[in-house]
Design a protein around this motif. Structure first.
Motif, PDB file in Angstrom:
ATOM      1  N   MET A 161       0.853  -1.166   0.000  1.00 28.35           N
ATOM      2  CA  MET A 161       0.000   0.000   0.000  1.00 28.35           C
ATOM      3  C   MET A 161       0.903   1.235   0.000  1.00 28.35           C
ATOM      4  SD  MET A 161      -3.033   1.184   2.666  1.00 28.35           S
ATOM      5  CE  MET A 161      -3.796  -0.400   2.754  1.00 28.35           C
ATOM      6  N   PRO A 162       0.655   2.181  -0.896  1.00 28.93           N
ATOM      7  CA  PRO A 162       1.511   3.382  -0.966  1.00 28.93           C
ATOM      8  C   PRO A 162       1.372   4.254   0.289  1.00 28.93           C
ATOM      9  CG  PRO A 162      -0.167   3.405  -2.717  1.00 28.93           C
ATOM     10  CD  PRO A 162      -0.344   2.156  -1.941  1.00 28.93           C
ATOM     11  N   ALA A 163       2.452   4.952   0.610  1.00 32.37           N
ATOM     12  CA  ALA A 163       2.481   5.785   1.818  1.00 32.37           C
ATOM     13  C   ALA A 163       1.455   6.913   1.738  1.00 32.37           C
ATOM     14  CB  ALA A 163       3.883   6.354   2.017  1.00 32.37           C
ATOM     15  N   ALA A 164       1.220   7.452   0.540  1.00 31.63           N
ATOM     16  CA  ALA A 164       0.254   8.537   0.393  1.00 31.63           C
ATOM     17  C   ALA A 164      -1.139   8.073   0.795  1.00 31.63           C
ATOM     18  CB  ALA A 164       0.246   9.052  -1.043  1.00 31.63           C
ATOM     19  N   LEU A 165      -1.507   6.861   0.461  1.00 33.11           N
ATOM     20  CA  LEU A 165      -2.820   6.328   0.821  1.00 33.11           C
ATOM     21  C   LEU A 165      -2.926   6.135   2.335  1.00 33.11           C
ATOM     22  CD1 LEU A 165      -5.552   5.293  -0.106  1.00 33.11           C
ATOM     23  CD2 LEU A 165      -4.522   3.032  -0.386  1.00 33.11           C
ATOM     24  N   ILE A 166      -1.859   5.676   2.950  1.00 36.38           N
ATOM     25  CA  ILE A 166      -1.864   5.498   4.407  1.00 36.38           C
ATOM     26  C   ILE A 166      -2.027   6.849   5.097  1.00 36.38           C
ATOM     27  CG2 ILE A 166      -0.470   4.796   6.389  1.00 36.38           C
ATOM     28  CD1 ILE A 166       0.718   2.616   4.555  1.00 36.38           C
ATOM     29  N   TRP A 167      -1.289   7.878   4.642  1.00 40.58           N
ATOM     30  CA  TRP A 167      -1.426   9.215   5.222  1.00 40.58           C
ATOM     31  C   TRP A 167      -2.838   9.754   5.015  1.00 40.58           C
ATOM     32  CZ3 TRP A 167       1.472  11.110   8.799  1.00 40.58           C
ATOM     33  CH2 TRP A 167       2.830  10.816   8.873  1.00 40.58           C
ATOM     34  N   PHE A 168      -3.426   9.485   3.853  1.00 38.21           N
ATOM     35  CA  PHE A 168      -4.795   9.944   3.575  1.00 38.21           C
ATOM     36  C   PHE A 168      -5.796   9.271   4.524  1.00 38.21           C
ATOM     37  CE2 PHE A 168      -8.861   9.782   1.312  1.00 38.21           C
ATOM     38  CZ  PHE A 168      -9.071  11.148   1.147  1.00 38.21           C
ATOM     39  N   ILE A 169      -5.623   7.972   4.753  1.00 41.29           N
ATOM     40  CA  ILE A 169      -6.509   7.246   5.669  1.00 41.29           C
ATOM     41  C   ILE A 169      -6.369   7.795   7.096  1.00 41.29           C
ATOM     42  CG2 ILE A 169      -6.926   4.993   6.740  1.00 41.29           C
ATOM     43  CD1 ILE A 169      -6.224   3.764   3.987  1.00 41.29           C
ATOM     44  N   VAL A 170      -5.130   8.100   7.492  1.00 36.60           N
ATOM     45  CA  VAL A 170      -4.903   8.690   8.814  1.00 36.60           C
ATOM     46  C   VAL A 170      -5.597  10.058   8.911  1.00 36.60           C
ATOM     47  CG1 VAL A 170      -3.121   9.654  10.338  1.00 36.60           C
ATOM     48  CG2 VAL A 170      -2.776   7.432   9.266  1.00 36.60           C
ATOM     49  N   ALA A 171      -5.504  10.855   7.844  1.00 45.17           N
ATOM     50  CA  ALA A 171      -6.139  12.184   7.841  1.00 45.17           C
ATOM     51  C   ALA A 171      -7.647  12.066   7.980  1.00 45.17           C
ATOM     52  CB  ALA A 171      -5.778  12.934   6.563  1.00 45.17           C
ATOM     53  N   VAL A 172      -8.258  11.158   7.256  1.00 40.81           N
ATOM     54  CA  VAL A 172      -9.708  10.961   7.337  1.00 40.81           C
ATOM     55  C   VAL A 172     -10.097  10.441   8.722  1.00 40.81           C
ATOM     56  CG1 VAL A 172     -11.638   9.613   6.423  1.00 40.81           C
ATOM     57  CG2 VAL A 172     -10.010  10.674   4.858  1.00 40.81           C
TER      58      VAL A 172
END
Length: 144
Positions: free
Chosen positions: A1-12
């Motif tokens: 899973m790309p890091a950008a997607l993980i950061w986005f999930i954390v933000a949400v």
């Protein structure tokens, strides 16, 4: 899973958790996570760079945006209504005010009144201040 997607999930997730607290703290951290997701997607740098972006943006949001946002969303004072709003208002004595009887005109209405100090007597035409309301009686005091 790309890091950008993980950061986005954390933000949400942080923004969703903010809905439960209402303190604007988690929302600012969510903004930092969203900035980290954006930097990760655009630059594809190492994870520590994303962490640094998260830290810097979160601290800036907490220091600069959160105080003004809280001031704007929090009312300064509640409006006084009912008898609390009458305390401190000026009234005009209509009928001699003594310990047991008297009338004043307060905010356009006639109120029964008694003096704050039982021995005081106020004559018609005197200006008095409403100290508090006791039932349907205005307790008044005349400034010296």
């Amino acid at each position: 899973m790309p890091a950008a997607l993980i950061w986005f999930i954390v933000a949400v997730g942080l923004a969703g958790a903010e809905a439960l607290t209402g303190d604007m703290f988690l929302l600012m951290l969510g903004g930092g996570a969203l900035a980290a997701a954006g930097s990760s997607a655009i630059f594809d740098g190492p994870l520590w760079v994303d962490g640094a972006v998260f830290l810097v943006v979160s601290l800036l949001l907490l220091a600069l945006v959160r105080p003004s946002l809280r001031r704007r969303l929090t009312s300064a004072t509640a409006l006084e209504t009912g008898i609390e709003a009458l305390e401190g208002k000026k009234a005009l004595v209509l009928d001699q005010v003594t310990q047991h009887h008297g009338q004043v005109k307060l905010e356009g209405e006639v109120w029964t009144a008694r003096p704050l100090n039982d021995h005081d007597v106020y004559q018609p035409g005197d200006q008095v201040t409403v100290m508090h309301i006791d039932g349907a009686t205005a307790v008044v005091w005349k400034d010296a």
